[in-house]
Design a protein around this motif. Sequence first.
Motif, mmCIF file in Angstrom:
data_model
loop_
_atom_site.group_PDB
_atom_site.id
_atom_site.type_symbol
_atom_site.label_atom_id
_atom_site.label_comp_id
_atom_site.label_asym_id
_atom_site.label_seq_id
_atom_site.Cartn_x
_atom_site.Cartn_y
_atom_site.Cartn_z
ATOM 1 N N GLY A 56 0.814 -1.215 0.000
ATOM 2 C CA GLY A 56 0.000 0.000 0.000
ATOM 3 C C GLY A 56 0.845 1.261 0.000
ATOM 4 O O GLY A 56 0.586 2.201 -0.756
ATOM 5 N N CYS A 57 1.881 1.283 0.852
ATOM 6 C CA CYS A 57 2.768 2.448 0.886
ATOM 7 C C CYS A 57 3.529 2.605 -0.423
ATOM 8 O O CYS A 57 3.752 3.728 -0.891
ATOM 9 C CB CYS A 57 3.750 2.318 2.048
ATOM 10 N N GLY A 58 3.931 1.482 -1.024
ATOM 11 C CA GLY A 58 4.639 1.556 -2.299
ATOM 12 C C GLY A 58 3.781 2.148 -3.392
ATOM 13 O O GLY A 58 4.236 3.001 -4.167
ATOM 14 N N ILE A 59 2.513 1.729 -3.456
ATOM 15 C CA ILE A 59 1.597 2.258 -4.474
ATOM 16 C C ILE A 59 1.327 3.735 -4.241
ATOM 17 O O ILE A 59 1.359 4.554 -5.170
ATOM 18 C CB ILE A 59 0.289 1.453 -4.466
ATOM 19 N N GLY A 78 -2.041 22.787 -5.658
ATOM 20 C CA GLY A 78 -1.866 22.486 -4.246
ATOM 21 C C GLY A 78 -2.571 21.192 -3.902
ATOM 22 O O GLY A 78 -3.233 20.584 -4.756
ATOM 23 N N TYR A 79 -2.435 20.758 -2.672
ATOM 24 C CA TYR A 79 -3.041 19.496 -2.249
ATOM 25 C C TYR A 79 -3.706 19.666 -0.886
ATOM 26 O O TYR A 79 -3.138 20.280 0.024
ATOM 27 C CB TYR A 79 -1.997 18.380 -2.186
ATOM 28 N N HIS A 80 -4.899 19.096 -0.776
ATOM 29 C CA HIS A 80 -5.627 19.102 0.483
ATOM 30 C C HIS A 80 -5.028 18.024 1.392
ATOM 31 O O HIS A 80 -4.961 16.843 1.010
ATOM 32 C CB HIS A 80 -7.109 18.818 0.219
ATOM 33 N N VAL A 81 -4.589 18.408 2.586
ATOM 34 C CA VAL A 81 -3.869 17.491 3.461
ATOM 35 C C VAL A 81 -4.733 16.298 3.852
ATOM 36 O O VAL A 81 -4.309 15.144 3.795
ATOM 37 C CB VAL A 81 -3.367 18.231 4.716
ATOM 38 N N GLY A 82 -5.974 16.570 4.270
ATOM 39 C CA GLY A 82 -6.845 15.501 4.733
ATOM 40 C C GLY A 82 -7.099 14.440 3.679
ATOM 41 O O GLY A 82 -7.011 13.231 3.950
ATOM 42 N N LEU A 83 -7.408 14.871 2.456
ATOM 43 C CA LEU A 83 -7.676 13.916 1.381
ATOM 44 C C LEU A 83 -6.413 13.150 0.974
ATOM 45 O O LEU A 83 -6.478 11.967 0.614
ATOM 46 C CB LEU A 83 -8.267 14.636 0.172
ATOM 47 N N THR A 84 -5.284 13.822 1.049
ATOM 48 C CA THR A 84 -4.027 13.155 0.713
ATOM 49 C C THR A 84 -3.733 12.034 1.700
ATOM 50 O O THR A 84 -3.357 10.919 1.306
ATOM 51 C CB THR A 84 -2.870 14.170 0.701
ATOM 52 N N VAL A 85 -3.905 12.307 2.992
ATOM 53 C CA VAL A 85 -3.688 11.274 4.013
ATOM 54 C C VAL A 85 -4.734 10.170 3.871
ATOM 55 O O VAL A 85 -4.424 8.978 4.004
ATOM 56 C CB VAL A 85 -3.739 11.895 5.414
ATOM 57 N N LEU A 86 -5.968 10.549 3.597
ATOM 58 C CA LEU A 86 -7.033 9.556 3.434
ATOM 59 C C LEU A 86 -6.721 8.609 2.282
ATOM 60 O O LEU A 86 -7.007 7.400 2.367
ATOM 61 C CB LEU A 86 -8.371 10.255 3.197
ATOM 62 N N SER A 87 -6.125 9.117 1.220
ATOM 63 C CA SER A 87 -5.787 8.248 0.092
ATOM 64 C C SER A 87 -4.751 7.203 0.497
ATOM 65 O O SER A 87 -4.787 6.061 0.005
ATOM 66 C CB SER A 87 -5.273 9.086 -1.089
ATOM 67 N N LEU A 88 -3.835 7.546 1.398
ATOM 68 C CA LEU A 88 -2.873 6.561 1.910
ATOM 69 C C LEU A 88 -3.585 5.486 2.714
ATOM 70 O O LEU A 88 -3.304 4.292 2.573
ATOM 71 C CB LEU A 88 -1.818 7.263 2.764
ATOM 72 N N VAL A 89 -4.519 5.903 3.564
ATOM 73 C CA VAL A 89 -5.279 4.942 4.365
ATOM 74 C C VAL A 89 -6.055 3.988 3.466
ATOM 75 O O VAL A 89 -6.087 2.772 3.692
ATOM 76 C CB VAL A 89 -6.225 5.676 5.332
ATOM 77 N N VAL A 90 -6.685 4.543 2.437
ATOM 78 C CA VAL A 90 -7.444 3.707 1.502
ATOM 79 C C VAL A 90 -6.534 2.692 0.818
ATOM 80 O O VAL A 90 -6.884 1.505 0.689
ATOM 81 C CB VAL A 90 -8.158 4.590 0.455
ATOM 82 N N ALA A 91 -5.353 3.133 0.384
ATOM 83 C CA ALA A 91 -4.422 2.220 -0.287
ATOM 84 C C ALA A 91 -4.047 1.051 0.609
ATOM 85 O O ALA A 91 -4.055 -0.110 0.190
ATOM 86 C CB ALA A 91 -3.164 2.980 -0.719
ATOM 87 N N VAL A 92 -3.722 1.335 1.869
ATOM 88 C CA VAL A 92 -3.304 0.279 2.794
ATOM 89 C C VAL A 92 -4.468 -0.649 3.125
ATOM 90 O O VAL A 92 -4.321 -1.876 3.153
ATOM 91 C CB VAL A 92 -2.718 0.902 4.072
#
Length: 275
Positions: A56-59, A78-92
């Motif tokens: 997940g982290c690799g992707i 720019g990038y929204h911090v919350g959505l960026t972190v949420l996308s990592l959670v979703v990947a994992v």
Amino acid sequence: MEGTIDGFRYGVVTPIAAYVMACLGGALGLRCIVRSLINGPAWKPGWLALGAVSIGCGIWTMHFIAMIGFQVEETRIGYHVGLTVLSLVVAVVVVGIGVFVVGYRGAGGAVLCLAGSVTGIGVAAMHYLGMAAMQLNGSIGYDPATVALSVLIAVIAATAALWAAVTIRGFVMSLGASLVMGVAVSGMHYTAMAAVSVHVHGTMSSWAGDTPTSLLLPMLIGPIVFLVLAGVVVMFDPLLVLGDGEWNPPAGTGRAAPADQPSRRKATGRSWSSG
């Protein structure tokens, strides 16, 4: 007006770096899943979880390293911090679902198709959630046919990766599978990016987003450090770099442990002497 999109702002640097991270995450994940197959039930969830987080982290890292090279000439991004972190959670999470399903249920046809579909759709959702985190002076559009193709590639890549995770045991074969996995994941990303179009607004609007370098680079440090630490775990576990024949002799064959052979010879010797 239509924005001028450049997905390779830094040339081949970002695609190559993104591919390397996808391969690293895939390689570590596959080896951790292999390790779960040779441990007792008590250790299996931990190895599966480590494998899922690695992939997940690799992707996720691949996606946002590639996005550092993405720009629209007419506007800042720019990038929204919350959505960026949420996308990592979703990947994992979605990778974890697929990994645990095949880890406990095997790679049968129906199970593999289900796990691969869920994981692939989840990976695509991670990508488009990461795209939704972009903030710019305009609106983003997508070509439906290309989006569908990117989702299909994600599903095929996920299914192949899960199959490899529970089928390929040898270190060299796992390394080759991770290289192919990196190609598939990167291909999915750039196929999805080919679907993007940007309509730039006529006037500059205010938004509270961070620039790619100020947000993405610091956020990438955590997953990269995790992948390095996971790599250390793999390097110092000898069972993870041995071939299949070294630690997992096929059941029902004559390949018994060396320690068993003297005992059989002694038993045979006693039977001869008794006769």
